[in-house]
Design a protein around this motif. Sequence first.
Motif, PDB file in Angstrom:
ATOM      1  N   THR A   9      59.230   6.000  73.657  1.00 31.24           N
ATOM      2  CA  THR A   9      59.122   6.794  72.439  1.00 31.24           C
ATOM      3  C   THR A   9      58.622   5.606  71.515  1.00 31.24           C
ATOM      4  O   THR A   9      57.852   6.173  70.555  1.00 31.24           O
ATOM      5  CB  THR A   9      60.241   7.811  72.234  1.00 31.24           C
ATOM      6  N   ASP A  34      62.262  19.577  71.240  1.00 24.31           N
ATOM      7  CA  ASP A  34      63.223  18.783  70.185  1.00 24.31           C
ATOM      8  C   ASP A  34      62.770  17.384  70.199  1.00 24.31           C
ATOM      9  O   ASP A  34      62.690  16.515  69.295  1.00 24.31           O
ATOM     10  CB  ASP A  34      64.831  18.920  70.697  1.00 24.31           C
ATOM     11  N   ASP A  35      62.525  16.673  71.404  1.00 22.57           N
ATOM     12  CA  ASP A  35      61.989  15.435  71.695  1.00 22.57           C
ATOM     13  C   ASP A  35      60.795  14.997  70.871  1.00 22.57           C
ATOM     14  O   ASP A  35      60.596  14.141  70.033  1.00 22.57           O
ATOM     15  CB  ASP A  35      62.025  14.999  72.899  1.00 22.57           C
ATOM     16  N   ARG A  37      59.428  16.951  68.675  1.00 19.31           N
ATOM     17  CA  ARG A  37      59.325  17.062  67.166  1.00 19.31           C
ATOM     18  C   ARG A  37      60.039  16.190  66.519  1.00 19.31           C
ATOM     19  O   ARG A  37      59.614  15.668  65.485  1.00 19.31           O
ATOM     20  CB  ARG A  37      60.405  18.527  66.969  1.00 19.31           C
ATOM     21  N   SER A  38      61.024  15.453  66.987  1.00 22.23           N
ATOM     22  CA  SER A  38      61.393  14.111  66.602  1.00 22.23           C
ATOM     23  C   SER A  38      60.685  13.094  66.471  1.00 22.23           C
ATOM     24  O   SER A  38      60.603  12.342  65.409  1.00 22.23           O
ATOM     25  CB  SER A  38      62.892  13.709  67.334  1.00 22.23           C
ATOM     26  N   MET A  39      59.962  12.978  67.444  1.00 26.14           N
ATOM     27  CA  MET A  39      58.747  11.864  67.513  1.00 26.14           C
ATOM     28  C   MET A  39      57.856  12.203  66.527  1.00 26.14           C
ATOM     29  O   MET A  39      57.271  11.357  65.642  1.00 26.14           O
ATOM     30  CB  MET A  39      58.235  11.722  68.839  1.00 26.14           C
ATOM     31  N   MET A  41      58.253  13.801  63.455  1.00 25.78           N
ATOM     32  CA  MET A  41      58.737  13.453  62.231  1.00 25.78           C
ATOM     33  C   MET A  41      58.658  11.857  62.011  1.00 25.78           C
ATOM     34  O   MET A  41      58.550  11.557  60.992  1.00 25.78           O
ATOM     35  CB  MET A  41      60.490  14.030  62.303  1.00 25.78           C
ATOM     36  N   GLU A  42      59.262  10.930  62.829  1.00 29.07           N
ATOM     37  CA  GLU A  42      59.031   9.525  62.883  1.00 29.07           C
ATOM     38  C   GLU A  42      57.692   9.177  62.741  1.00 29.07           C
ATOM     39  O   GLU A  42      57.180   8.322  61.858  1.00 29.07           O
ATOM     40  CB  GLU A  42      59.686   9.057  64.211  1.00 29.07           C
ATOM     41  N   HIS A  73      63.821  19.801  60.333  1.00 29.02           N
ATOM     42  CA  HIS A  73      62.812  18.890  60.939  1.00 29.02           C
ATOM     43  C   HIS A  73      61.478  19.323  60.505  1.00 29.02           C
ATOM     44  O   HIS A  73      60.614  18.362  60.047  1.00 29.02           O
ATOM     45  CB  HIS A  73      63.139  19.065  62.522  1.00 29.02           C
TER      46      HIS A  73
END
Length: 104
Positions: A9, A34-35, A37-39, A41-42, A73
Amino acid sequence: MSKLKPGATRKLIRKYGNFQVLVLDEWLLDKPDDDFRSMLMELTELRCDGKSTIFCTQYQKKDWHARLRGGVHADAIMDRIVHSAIWIETGEVNMRAKLSTAEG
């Protein structure tokens, strides 16, 4: 998004974060897990205010927050996108439908 090997990632975020122009076609066609979406965001954090990102989508911007599954998020991702965005609306014409009826 399928599960990636540890560190993959980070590698993807660095790779896509370095392009001067990044085009995300079919933006939010599927709701992100979730994974992913976190990526996102970053990645949006890394790219905001420094690189161009083009979001191509069939959804109106008012629907993006819900398609990102809401919450903080989605708020953070949307803040980074709309902060310095230029919006180009292409209208209501569905070219796929128009062309398929013209060929038939």
